[in-house]
Design a protein around this motif. Structure first.
Motif, mmCIF file in Angstrom:
data_model
loop_
_atom_site.group_PDB
_atom_site.id
_atom_site.type_symbol
_atom_site.label_atom_id
_atom_site.label_comp_id
_atom_site.label_asym_id
_atom_site.label_seq_id
_atom_site.Cartn_x
_atom_site.Cartn_y
_atom_site.Cartn_z
ATOM 1 N N THR A 16 0.839 -1.219 0.238
ATOM 2 C CA THR A 16 0.113 0.136 -0.012
ATOM 3 C C THR A 16 0.941 1.332 -0.012
ATOM 4 O OG1 THR A 16 -1.741 -1.092 1.267
ATOM 5 C CG2 THR A 16 -1.931 1.141 1.387
ATOM 6 N N GLY A 17 0.323 2.223 -0.754
ATOM 7 C CA GLY A 17 1.176 3.683 -0.867
ATOM 8 C C GLY A 17 2.190 3.512 -2.037
ATOM 9 N N THR A 18 2.585 2.687 -2.657
ATOM 10 C CA THR A 18 3.539 2.483 -3.533
ATOM 11 C C THR A 18 3.041 2.817 -4.913
ATOM 12 O OG1 THR A 18 3.432 0.051 -3.949
ATOM 13 C CG2 THR A 18 5.141 0.970 -2.098
ATOM 14 N N PRO A 19 3.775 3.403 -5.862
ATOM 15 C CA PRO A 19 3.401 3.760 -7.053
ATOM 16 C C PRO A 19 3.460 2.368 -7.936
ATOM 17 C CG PRO A 19 5.593 4.626 -6.859
ATOM 18 C CD PRO A 19 5.066 3.977 -5.514
ATOM 19 N N VAL A 20 2.544 2.088 -8.832
ATOM 20 C CA VAL A 20 2.711 0.998 -9.651
ATOM 21 C C VAL A 20 2.393 1.479 -11.271
ATOM 22 C CG1 VAL A 20 1.527 -1.611 -10.143
ATOM 23 C CG2 VAL A 20 1.739 -0.367 -7.788
ATOM 24 N N THR B 59 1.578 5.009 -30.224
ATOM 25 C CA THR B 59 0.504 4.395 -30.501
ATOM 26 C C THR B 59 0.597 2.509 -29.919
ATOM 27 O OG1 THR B 59 0.206 5.092 -32.852
ATOM 28 C CG2 THR B 59 -0.662 3.056 -32.649
ATOM 29 N N GLU B 60 1.357 2.038 -29.869
ATOM 30 C CA GLU B 60 1.905 0.666 -29.633
ATOM 31 C C GLU B 60 1.556 0.631 -27.954
ATOM 32 O OE1 GLU B 60 3.830 2.275 -31.429
ATOM 33 O OE2 GLU B 60 6.053 1.757 -30.896
ATOM 34 N N ASP B 61 1.994 1.488 -27.004
ATOM 35 C CA ASP B 61 1.904 1.461 -25.660
ATOM 36 C C ASP B 61 0.846 2.382 -25.032
ATOM 37 O OD1 ASP B 61 5.396 1.404 -25.984
ATOM 38 O OD2 ASP B 61 4.337 -0.162 -25.665
ATOM 39 N N PHE B 62 0.370 1.760 -23.877
ATOM 40 C CA PHE B 62 -0.888 2.320 -23.131
ATOM 41 C C PHE B 62 -0.460 2.042 -21.805
ATOM 42 C CE2 PHE B 62 -4.315 4.731 -22.184
ATOM 43 C CZ PHE B 62 -5.365 4.220 -22.035
ATOM 44 N N LEU B 63 -0.071 2.959 -21.035
ATOM 45 C CA LEU B 63 0.443 2.476 -19.542
ATOM 46 C C LEU B 63 -0.830 3.010 -18.595
ATOM 47 C CD1 LEU B 63 3.876 4.008 -19.570
ATOM 48 C CD2 LEU B 63 3.287 1.820 -20.109
ATOM 49 N N LEU B 64 -0.648 2.124 -17.470
ATOM 50 C CA LEU B 64 -1.943 2.510 -16.444
ATOM 51 C C LEU B 64 -1.005 2.647 -15.104
ATOM 52 C CD1 LEU B 64 -4.850 2.629 -15.262
ATOM 53 C CD2 LEU B 64 -4.356 0.141 -14.681
ATOM 54 N N THR B 65 -1.314 3.567 -14.437
ATOM 55 C CA THR B 65 -0.408 4.057 -13.201
ATOM 56 C C THR B 65 -1.304 4.245 -12.173
ATOM 57 O OG1 THR B 65 1.312 5.122 -14.329
ATOM 58 C CG2 THR B 65 1.155 5.598 -12.246
ATOM 59 N N LEU B 66 -1.059 3.601 -11.204
ATOM 60 C CA LEU B 66 -1.756 3.826 -9.639
ATOM 61 C C LEU B 66 -0.828 4.546 -9.023
ATOM 62 C CD1 LEU B 66 -2.276 0.836 -10.933
ATOM 63 C CD2 LEU B 66 -3.154 0.231 -8.587
ATOM 64 N N GLU B 67 -1.039 5.599 -8.605
ATOM 65 C CA GLU B 67 0.249 6.588 -7.935
ATOM 66 C C GLU B 67 0.322 6.281 -6.713
ATOM 67 O OE1 GLU B 67 1.563 9.202 -9.672
ATOM 68 O OE2 GLU B 67 0.099 9.224 -11.476
ATOM 69 N N SER B 68 -0.598 6.037 -6.005
ATOM 70 C CA SER B 68 -0.290 5.384 -4.659
ATOM 71 C C SER B 68 -1.520 4.155 -4.126
ATOM 72 C CB SER B 68 -0.645 6.437 -3.589
ATOM 73 O OG SER B 68 -0.458 6.154 -2.282
ATOM 74 N N GLY C 259 -4.024 -10.269 -19.294
ATOM 75 C CA GLY C 259 -4.268 -9.837 -17.947
ATOM 76 C C GLY C 259 -2.964 -9.653 -16.999
ATOM 77 N N THR C 260 -3.042 -8.588 -16.107
ATOM 78 C CA THR C 260 -2.165 -8.664 -14.987
ATOM 79 C C THR C 260 -2.756 -8.808 -13.760
ATOM 80 O OG1 THR C 260 -0.686 -7.172 -16.207
ATOM 81 C CG2 THR C 260 -0.532 -7.176 -13.888
ATOM 82 N N ARG C 261 -2.347 -9.881 -12.974
ATOM 83 C CA ARG C 261 -3.163 -9.955 -11.667
ATOM 84 C C ARG C 261 -1.995 -9.167 -10.651
ATOM 85 N NH1 ARG C 261 -6.392 -13.537 -9.415
ATOM 86 N NH2 ARG C 261 -6.630 -14.660 -11.567
ATOM 87 N N LEU C 262 -2.648 -8.234 -10.072
ATOM 88 C CA LEU C 262 -1.847 -7.161 -9.070
ATOM 89 C C LEU C 262 -2.505 -7.440 -7.737
ATOM 90 C CD1 LEU C 262 -0.202 -4.691 -8.509
ATOM 91 C CD2 LEU C 262 -2.005 -3.418 -8.925
ATOM 92 N N SER C 263 -1.679 -7.654 -6.861
ATOM 93 C CA SER C 263 -2.115 -7.649 -5.190
ATOM 94 C C SER C 263 -1.274 -6.698 -4.329
ATOM 95 C CB SER C 263 -1.652 -9.312 -4.935
ATOM 96 O OG SER C 263 -2.205 -10.320 -5.453
ATOM 97 N N ILE C 264 -2.003 -5.799 -3.715
ATOM 98 C CA ILE C 264 -1.517 -4.801 -2.891
ATOM 99 C C ILE C 264 -1.902 -5.338 -1.462
ATOM 100 C CG2 ILE C 264 -1.705 -2.483 -2.336
ATOM 101 C CD1 ILE C 264 -2.874 -2.147 -5.609
ATOM 102 N N LEU C 265 -0.774 -5.402 -0.802
ATOM 103 C CA LEU C 265 -0.820 -5.894 0.809
ATOM 104 C C LEU C 265 -0.803 -4.593 1.626
ATOM 105 C CD1 LEU C 265 1.671 -8.762 0.239
ATOM 106 C CD2 LEU C 265 -0.849 -8.806 -0.041
#
Lengths: 112, 114
Positions: free
Chosen positions: B15-19, B71-80, B108-114
């Motif tokens: 929790t709290g880290t950027p991803v 065109t080829e790249d789309f980034l998703l960021t979770l700031e915190s 898919g990407t499986r993301l777990s936030i502890l």
């Protein structure tokens, strides 16, 4: 607000039987209705799609039935096979837009 | 299969880290989408892009940002990152806007936030 309601949540069908999944929508601007199939660990894949100018579309064992006045559409899988066991999603998109609104999914298990 | 690669495929973070999650396509499709999939909620649109540097919000965009510089790249960021953002994230692409343009999904990407 859930714009596309899908039922049932899960379904068990005997091999050779007919699987039926139903969806209902509220937004009359929806103009494109695809169904997606998803296997565990994989992304959804387009199965079949329909537009409201036809009442039925068939591709192999898969048929979409569409009732515009009732704002409902359904997926029928004839002669269901164990390989059809997957999660199925209905979706809808307004005319002229690329975004999809998905139902919550139906987990289908076809027993041998 | 449509040429869509999501990376990483799995990530565990605190929790709290950027991803940042990456979606790379080799199809030269104009439209790209980020969805999250959660039990009982189906697939929900986070953000989408209709061209380089052109993006728009989806149904569940709070806490997420996106960028598309090529065109080829789309980034998703979770700031915190927060625990409520634990989910499976899917990228999708489609050729153009309009009728009967199917969306093709990555694995898919499986993301777990502890």
């Amino acid at each position: 607000q859930q714009q596309v309601k899908q039922s049932p949540q899960s379904l068990i069908v005997q091999k050779g039987g007919i699987s039926i999944i139903n969806c209902a929508y509220e937004n009359t601007a929806f103009d494109y209705f695809p169904w997606y199939q998803q296997f565990p660990g994989k992304g959804p894949a387009l199965l079949i799609a329909i537009r409201p100018d036809v009442s039925e579309k068939k591709e192999g064992r898969f048929t979409i039935s569409f009732n515009k006045s009732a704002k409902q559409f359904s997926l029928h899988i004839m002669d269901s096979q164990p390989g059809d066991s997957a999660t199925y999603f209905c979706a809808a998109s307004p005319a002229g837009y690329s975004t999809l609104t998905f139902g919550k999914g139906t987990m289908l298990l076809v027993s041998p | 299969d449509a040429g869509i690669t999501q990376s990483p495929r799995h990530k565990v973070t605190e929790t709290g880290t950027p991803v940042t999650l990456r979606c790379h396509q080799t199809e030269n499709h104009r439209y790209m989408y980020w969805y999250r999939q959660d039990p009982g909620h189906g697939l929900r649109l986070i953000h989408y892009s209709y061209g380089v540097k052109d993006t728009d919000k989806g149904e569940v965009s709070d806490g997420y940002s996106v960028s598309r510089s090529k065109t080829e790249d789309f980034l998703l960021t979770l700031e915190s990152a927060t625990s409520s953002q634990t989910s499976v994230y899917f990228c999708a692409i489609s050729e153009s806007q309009g009728i009967n343009q199917p969306q093709h999904f990555g694995d898919g990407t499986r993301l777990s936030i502890l």
